[in-house]
Design a protein around this motif. Structure first.
Motif, PDB file in Angstrom:
ATOM      1  N   TRP A 194       0.764  -1.145  -0.126  1.00  0.00           N
ATOM      2  CA  TRP A 194       0.074   0.054  -0.138  1.00  0.00           C
ATOM      3  C   TRP A 194       0.901   1.271  -0.047  1.00  0.00           C
ATOM      4  O   TRP A 194       0.125   2.411   0.209  1.00  0.00           O
TER       5      TRP A 194
ATOM      6  N   TYR B 217       2.897   3.972  -1.902  1.00  0.00           N
ATOM      7  CA  TYR B 217       3.301   4.397  -3.166  1.00  0.00           C
ATOM      8  C   TYR B 217       4.511   5.302  -3.276  1.00  0.00           C
ATOM      9  O   TYR B 217       4.482   6.190  -2.472  1.00  0.00           O
TER      10      TYR B 217
ATOM     11  N   VAL C 119      -1.571   4.466   0.374  1.00  0.00           N
ATOM     12  CA  VAL C 119      -2.821   4.580  -0.217  1.00  0.00           C
ATOM     13  C   VAL C 119      -3.840   3.491   0.468  1.00  0.00           C
ATOM     14  O   VAL C 119      -3.449   2.672   0.951  1.00  0.00           O
ATOM     15  N   THR C 120      -4.858   3.573   0.036  1.00  0.00           N
ATOM     16  CA  THR C 120      -5.970   2.889   0.451  1.00  0.00           C
ATOM     17  C   THR C 120      -6.400   1.660  -0.589  1.00  0.00           C
ATOM     18  O   THR C 120      -5.962   1.999  -1.687  1.00  0.00           O
TER      19      THR C 120
ATOM     20  N   ASP D  62      -9.083   1.341  -1.850  1.00  0.00           N
ATOM     21  CA  ASP D  62      -9.794   1.889  -2.950  1.00  0.00           C
ATOM     22  C   ASP D  62      -8.990   2.895  -4.095  1.00  0.00           C
ATOM     23  O   ASP D  62      -9.490   2.995  -5.188  1.00  0.00           O
ATOM     24  N   GLN D  63      -7.660   3.201  -3.645  1.00  0.00           N
ATOM     25  CA  GLN D  63      -6.957   4.033  -4.651  1.00  0.00           C
ATOM     26  C   GLN D  63      -6.217   3.069  -5.308  1.00  0.00           C
ATOM     27  O   GLN D  63      -5.396   3.683  -6.468  1.00  0.00           O
TER      28      GLN D  63
ATOM     29  N   GLN E 143      -6.654   2.669  -9.455  1.00  0.00           N
ATOM     30  CA  GLN E 143      -6.602   3.915  -9.959  1.00  0.00           C
ATOM     31  C   GLN E 143      -5.133   4.042 -10.284  1.00  0.00           C
ATOM     32  O   GLN E 143      -4.441   4.680 -11.316  1.00  0.00           O
ATOM     33  N   ILE E 144      -4.226   3.989  -9.276  1.00  0.00           N
ATOM     34  CA  ILE E 144      -2.826   4.359  -9.265  1.00  0.00           C
ATOM     35  C   ILE E 144      -2.181   3.394 -10.177  1.00  0.00           C
ATOM     36  O   ILE E 144      -1.095   3.917 -10.876  1.00  0.00           O
TER      37      ILE E 144
END
Length: 290
Positions: free
Chosen positions: A237, A239, A258-259, A261-262, A265-266
């Motif tokens: 998690w 980045y 990051v979570t 949920d992210q 997208q990342i």
């Protein structure tokens, strides 16, 4: 192998009529700027298979990356199709806990001979240990690249690749003591011999690395991609965006958590990676630095 498809994947638009060092350097650099080093298949419930057709479809047609047993195997195929004199070699990665090299060939590299001179190509080690262009196979020569100074050392029975780096400058105070940050000035990376290897040599290792509970790759989900100014990486998690600043003698590390949920997208926006299966990120405490 469809060279035109591969060249589109890495953004190569030139001629390859001349099988020279300049062309090799260019496709090597374009590969590492376009195709991530990643082991996400393991954490998506997928098998990593050492089959060139499978790898080509995954990496070239489905916009994925891969680890060395995929990327460097694919690159060997590219070089052979282009007409280069290339040989696959096995290498043993340095284990900092043991302070020695691993006992098995867990890393695949390629030797390329141009006009009688040998070079080492490696498009899939990732993070700050990634070479951006082939290395001359000359013992003790400092070879300056974006990430630092690489050198190959002839130890008689083996060759050793090492790198001298700049100091890390972590801009996020909460990551100042992160175990992902490499604080050693000089690192041994791996060792190898000239013994040619075929894909069969790596089949057992390919299985072990993605199934052994002690393997780095089962303990951490990793995706890294080189950029024109450094590299970016997603480890579990965390980045990271790393900018090389040789004029200041530092590498600037911008790190954040990051979570779940992210994550998708990342991967899509930063690495151009689109997964077909749900990723289960992992970042257990095993020795790994960027």
């Amino acid at each position: 192998m469809n060279l035109e498809e591969y060249f589109r994947r890495i953004g190569f638009h030139g001629s390859y009529d001349k099988l020279d060092l300049a062309t090799l350097k260019l496709i090597h650099k374009l590969h590492i700027l376009s195709i991530p080093f990643e082991n996400l298949s393991i954490h998506c419930g997928e098998r990593i298979i050492m089959d060139l057709e499978v790898i080509f479809n995954k990496v070239v047609r489905n916009s994925r990356g891969g680890w060395c047993l995929e990327n460097n195997f694919l690159f060997n195929w590219v070089l052979r199709e282009m007409g280069y004199d290339t040989t696959m070699l096995g290498s043993r990665v340095f284990n900092s806990i043991l302070n020695d090299f691993d006992s098995d060939d867990s890393h695949l590299i390629n030797k390329v001979v141009i006009d009688g001179k040998p070079y080492i190509t490696d498009v899939s080690f990732g993070v700050s240990f990634q070479i951006w262009e082939p290395l001359e196979l000359i013992s003790g020569k400092d070879q300056h690249q974006a990430a630092g100074v690489f050198r190959l050392l002839d130890k008689g029975h083996i060759w050793v690749l090492e790198k001298t780096a700049r100091k890390p400058l972590v801009v996020n105070p909460e990551f100042a003591k992160s175990n992902l940050v490499n604080r050693y000035e000089t690192n041994q990376i791996y060792c190898f011999t000239y013994k040619p290897r075929e894909s069969e040599h790596f089949l057992e290792t390919n299985h072990k690395l993605q199934t052994d509970p002690a393997s780095l790759f089962t303990n951490k989900s990793i995706c890294s991609l080189q950029t024109p100014t450094g590299f970016k990486a997603l480890i579990g998690w965390t980045y990271c965006e790393v900018t090389y600043k040789p004029e200041e003698g530092v590498d600037v590390l911008d790190m954040r958590d990051v979570t779940d949920d992210q994550i998708e997208q990342i991967l899509r926006e930063q690495f151009n990676v689109k997964l077909q299966s749900k990723l289960q990120p992992k970042n257990k405490k095993v020795c790994y630095t960027i």
